[in-house]
Design an enzyme around this catalytic site. Structure first.
Site, PDB file in Angstrom:
ATOM      1  N   ASP A   1       0.621  -1.132  -0.018  1.00 40.75           N
ATOM      2  CA  ASP A   1       0.023   0.074   0.053  1.00 40.75           C
ATOM      3  C   ASP A   1       0.869   1.180  -0.103  1.00 40.75           C
ATOM      4  OD1 ASP A   1      -2.348  -1.611   0.211  1.00 40.75           O
ATOM      5  OD2 ASP A   1      -2.270  -1.621   2.463  1.00 40.75           O
TER       6      ASP A   1
ATOM      7  N   GLY B   1      -4.335  -4.281  -3.672  1.00 37.62           N
ATOM      8  CA  GLY B   1      -5.363  -3.316  -4.086  1.00 37.62           C
ATOM      9  C   GLY B   1      -4.649  -2.249  -4.567  1.00 37.62           C
ATOM     10  N   HIS B   2      -4.759  -1.976  -5.833  1.00 35.46           N
ATOM     11  CA  HIS B   2      -3.824  -0.815  -6.360  1.00 35.46           C
ATOM     12  C   HIS B   2      -4.819   0.366  -6.699  1.00 35.46           C
ATOM     13  CE1 HIS B   2      -0.196  -3.510  -7.243  1.00 35.46           C
ATOM     14  NE2 HIS B   2      -0.666  -3.388  -6.011  1.00 35.46           N
TER      15      HIS B   2
ATOM     16  N   GLN C   1       2.207  -6.125  -3.000  1.00 33.06           N
ATOM     17  CA  GLN C   1       2.603  -6.083  -1.745  1.00 33.06           C
ATOM     18  C   GLN C   1       3.826  -5.470  -1.412  1.00 33.06           C
ATOM     19  OE1 GLN C   1       1.679  -9.841  -3.132  1.00 33.06           O
ATOM     20  NE2 GLN C   1      -0.351  -8.598  -2.639  1.00 33.06           N
TER      21      GLN C   1
HETATM   22  P1  GDP Z   1      -0.655   0.339  -3.523  1.00 31.62           P
HETATM   23  O1  GDP Z   1      -1.372  -0.999  -3.239  1.00 31.62           O
HETATM   24  O2  GDP Z   1       0.934   0.243  -3.157  1.00 31.62           O
HETATM   25  O3  GDP Z   1      -1.060   0.363  -4.897  1.00 31.62           O
HETATM   26  O4  GDP Z   1      -1.323   1.443  -2.620  1.00 31.62           O
HETATM   27  P2  GDP Z   1      -2.862   1.649  -2.331  1.00 31.62           P
HETATM   28  O5  GDP Z   1      -3.629   2.032  -3.502  1.00 31.62           O
HETATM   29  O6  GDP Z   1      -3.437   0.378  -1.676  1.00 31.62           O
HETATM   30  O7  GDP Z   1      -2.850   2.730  -1.284  1.00 31.62           O
HETATM   31  C1  GDP Z   1      -2.279   4.002  -1.388  1.00 31.62           C
HETATM   32  C2  GDP Z   1      -3.490   4.895  -1.172  1.00 31.62           C
HETATM   33  O8  GDP Z   1      -2.817   6.110  -1.306  1.00 31.62           O
HETATM   34  C3  GDP Z   1      -4.437   5.057  -2.470  1.00 31.62           C
HETATM   35  O9  GDP Z   1      -5.625   5.378  -1.782  1.00 31.62           O
HETATM   36  C4  GDP Z   1      -3.823   6.116  -3.385  1.00 31.62           C
HETATM   37  O10 GDP Z   1      -4.633   6.818  -4.038  1.00 31.62           O
HETATM   38  C5  GDP Z   1      -3.205   7.216  -2.434  1.00 31.62           C
HETATM   39  N1  GDP Z   1      -2.057   7.748  -2.849  1.00 31.62           N
HETATM   40  C6  GDP Z   1      -0.979   7.495  -3.577  1.00 31.62           C
HETATM   41  N2  GDP Z   1      -0.149   8.297  -3.606  1.00 31.62           N
HETATM   42  C7  GDP Z   1      -0.368   9.395  -2.816  1.00 31.62           C
HETATM   43  C8  GDP Z   1       0.101  10.534  -2.475  1.00 31.62           C
HETATM   44  O11 GDP Z   1       1.070  10.887  -2.947  1.00 31.62           O
HETATM   45  N3  GDP Z   1      -0.512  11.639  -1.683  1.00 31.62           N
HETATM   46  C9  GDP Z   1      -1.617  10.984  -0.935  1.00 31.62           C
HETATM   47  N4  GDP Z   1      -2.376  11.954  -0.181  1.00 31.62           N
HETATM   48  N5  GDP Z   1      -2.158   9.942  -1.384  1.00 31.62           N
HETATM   49  C10 GDP Z   1      -1.664   8.978  -2.097  1.00 31.62           C
HETATM   50  P1  IMO Z   2      -0.719  -4.457  -2.087  1.00 32.46           P
HETATM   51  O1  IMO Z   2      -0.411  -4.810  -3.421  1.00 32.46           O
HETATM   52  C1  IMO Z   2      -0.884  -4.600   2.243  1.00 32.46           C
HETATM   53  C2  IMO Z   2      -0.831  -8.741   3.885  1.00 32.46           C
HETATM   54  C3  IMO Z   2      -2.378  -9.071   4.552  1.00 32.46           C
HETATM   55  C4  IMO Z   2      -1.746  -9.957   5.672  1.00 32.46           C
HETATM   56  C5  IMO Z   2      -0.557 -10.579   4.815  1.00 32.46           C
HETATM   57  C6  IMO Z   2      -0.813 -11.890   4.239  1.00 32.46           C
HETATM   58  O2  IMO Z   2      -2.147  -3.523  -2.267  1.00 32.46           O
HETATM   59  O3  IMO Z   2       0.240  -3.396  -1.418  1.00 32.46           O
HETATM   60  P2  IMO Z   2      -2.479 -12.649   2.144  1.00 32.46           P
HETATM   61  O4  IMO Z   2      -4.025 -12.446   1.819  1.00 32.46           O
HETATM   62  O5  IMO Z   2      -1.597 -12.428   1.203  1.00 32.46           O
HETATM   63  O6  IMO Z   2      -2.073 -14.309   2.736  1.00 32.46           O
HETATM   64  O7  IMO Z   2      -2.193 -11.978   3.423  1.00 32.46           O
HETATM   65  O8  IMO Z   2      -0.244  -9.792   3.671  1.00 32.46           O
HETATM   66  N1  IMO Z   2      -1.288  -8.202   2.472  1.00 32.46           N
HETATM   67  C7  IMO Z   2      -1.116  -6.901   2.340  1.00 32.46           C
HETATM   68  N2  IMO Z   2      -1.185  -5.672   2.603  1.00 32.46           N
HETATM   69  N3  IMO Z   2      -1.172  -4.558   0.680  1.00 32.46           N
HETATM   70  C8  IMO Z   2      -1.250  -5.467  -0.024  1.00 32.46           C
HETATM   71  O9  IMO Z   2      -1.280  -5.624  -1.248  1.00 32.46           O
HETATM   72  C9  IMO Z   2      -1.326  -6.805   0.607  1.00 32.46           C
HETATM   73  N4  IMO Z   2      -1.520  -8.043   0.048  1.00 32.46           N
HETATM   74  C10 IMO Z   2      -1.450  -9.060   1.252  1.00 32.46           C
HETATM   75  O10 IMO Z   2      -3.074  -7.844   5.133  1.00 32.46           O
HETATM   76  O11 IMO Z   2      -1.101  -9.439   6.726  1.00 32.46           O
HETATM   77 MG    MG Z   3      -2.899  -1.535  -1.750  1.00 28.75          MG
END
Ligand code: GDP
Ligand code: IMO
Ligand code: MG
Length: 429
Positions: free
Chosen positions: A13, A40-41, A223
């Site tokens: 994340d 979750g991207h 991840q």
């Molecule tokens: P990922 O799993 O690494 O793709 O990240 P996620 O999408 O799960 O979580 C990142 C969150 O931060 C998302 O809601 C993005 O829209 C948001 N985000 C990404 N870059 C920035 C940033 O520079 N500033 C802020 N405020 N939010 C950001």
């Molecule tokens: P992105 O790509 C954050 C975490 C889960 C749990 C552990 C194992 O969005 O960064 P799993 O279901 O993979 O067996 O869970 O890994 N986890 C993540 N945490 N971002 C993710 O993906 C994750 N994918 C799995 O919360 O701790």
């Molecule tokens: Mg994510």
């Protein structure tokens, strides 16, 4: 280096989706190489928000998007996600999307087992996303998996299904669960098979062709390094290798193809699920980071745990993954703090450590040593050039890159695609 590999350098994340989407318009192909729909991207483009779990983030820009063999694929989740994206106006067809025919499948029995184990573990649970990721990878390594290519030969599935069900029925009996309903499983596979097969192919071959034509490939990790099954906070990890080296094995290209390794690093730290987290803040500051950063999981909606930036962890992730440069994201979330802190080392049993130890109990016991810096009152949100950043924010970035021994290539200042500062173009490096 024509290619770029994007990986998360913390616990996921970090903002990988946003950065991949931003880079995708310069790439000719985007490839997912590990994980599954546990990811979750989030992509924000104007007033549109796209949430991707399985599809590579290049799909939104129409860039050729490939699911590599290293991914575990839930065919029903794939269909649902494609339909959702199509509903948002994204075109997905065999021209711009391909799935490796040697991907192992995630089946309902994997999701069942994930849930049963987590419930049985009680307080000791991993806190998985409940998507069946771990059990599906176990079956892959255990040589029992049903793969995408098997969907074209369902009439020959009997012996494989015997082996798989014998294994699962024994496990399910231990949880007082009925055996797998084989007929229902086979019927479900027959129904979903044509949908998946329209995209299925030996993607290594397609990618070889793409490479030969001199195209740029962007590998999209899921991840983060601290969730890597070898290098992460074991056993509180996911079940795949999340490090950069997996890009080659998980797509069918050689190790020389991964190019510039771009580590995505959040300007503070978050974690979702159980496990050690040295800089976690269980106080108003942690809450403030969570609120300002909207730290709720994209996949499960769970509240993410928050804490200060941990330079020890990120230095370790960068070393393990051979990170060439980082993208520092969510800098804007730190706007308005009087002071900000960075963890520069740990205390453990009277000793000072400059690395994160491997043993789970030691990981849980380390105490962070902090360095405090003056914060900044001005806003960095939406900044698109270095000149728009307050002096203290620049000092923070410089201190981060010094401590992690890795240069900053990009800075992200909002969820929006274009709110990105380019310091060093990874594709031109
Ligand atoms: P990922 O799993 O690494 O793709 O990240 P996620 O999408 O799960 O979580 C990142 C969150 O931060 C998302 O809601 C993005 O829209 C948001 N985000 C990404 N870059 C920035 C940033 O520079 N500033 C802020 N405020 N939010 C950001
Ligand atoms: P992105 O790509 C954050 C975490 C889960 C749990 C552990 C194992 O969005 O960064 P799993 O279901 O993979 O067996 O869970 O890994 N986890 C993540 N945490 N971002 C993710 O993906 C994750 N994918 C799995 O919360 O701790
Ligand atoms: Mg994510």
């Amino acid at each position: 280096m024509a290619n770029v590999t994007v990986i998360g350098a913390q616990w996921g994340d970090e903002g990988k989706g946003k950065i991949v989407d931003w880079l995708a318009s310069r790439a000719d192909a985007v490839v997912r190489f590990q994980g599954g729909h546990n990811a979750g991207h989030t992509l924000v483009v104007g007033d549109k928000v796209y949430k991707l779990s399985l599809l590579p983030s290049g799909i939104v820009t129409g860039t050729l998007s490939v699911i590599g063999n290293g991914v575990v694929l839930d065919p029903w989740a794939l269909k649902a996600e494609i339909e959702k994206l199509e509903g948002q106006g994204v075109t997905i067809d065999a021209d711009n999307f391909a799935v490796a025919d040697n991907c192992p499948l995630i089946l309902p029995l994997h999701r069942d087992l994930d849930g049963l184990r987590e419930t049985a573990a009680g307080a000791g649970k991993i806190g998985t996303t409940g998507r069946g990721i771990g059990p599906a990878y176990e079956d892959k390594v255990g040589r029992r998996a049903i793969r995408v290519c098997d969907l074209a030969h369902l009439d020959q599935l009997e012996p494989q299904l015997d082996r798989l069900c014998a294994h699962h029925d024994a496990l399910r009996a231990g949880f007082d669960q009925p055996p797998v309903d084989r007929e229902a499983l086979l019927a479900d596979l027959r129904e979903i098979a044509p949908f998946v097969l329209q995209f299925a192919q030996p993607v290594w071959k397609r990618l070889k062709k793409v490479r030969k034509a001199g195209a740029k490939i962007l590998f999209e990790g899921a991840q983060g390094v601290l969730l890597d099954v070898d290098h992460g906070t074991y056993p509180f990890v996911t079940s795949s290798n999340t490090v950069s080296g997996t890009a080659a094995a998980g797509s069918g290209l050689g190790p020389g193809s991964t190019g510039f390794v771009l580590g995505i690093v959040k300007a503070y730290t978050t974690r979702v699920g159980s496990g050690p987290f040295p800089t976690e803040l269980d106080d108003a500051t942690g809450q403030r980071l969570g609120e300002r950063g909207h730290e709720f999981g994209t996949v499960t909606g769970r509240q993410r745990r928050c804490g200060w930036f941990d330079a020890v962890l990120v230095r370790q992730s960068c070393a393990i993954s051979g990170v060439t440069g980082i993208a520092l994201t969510k800098l804007d979330v730190l706007d308005g703090f009087d002071t900000v802190r960075i963890c520069t080392g740990y205390r453990l049993n009277g000793k000072i450590l400059d690395y994160f130890p491997s043993h789970s109990a030691e990981q849980a016991a380390v105490e962070p040593i902090y360095e405090e810096m003056e914060g900044w009152r001005e806003t960095t949100a939406g900044a698109r050039s270095w000149a728009e950043l307050p002096a203290q924010a620049i000092k923070y970035i410089q201190r981060v890159q010094e401590l992690i021994e890795t240069p900053v290539a990009l800075v992200s200042t909002s969820p929006e695609r274009e709110d990105t500062i380019l310091v060093r173009d990874p594709f031109l490096d």
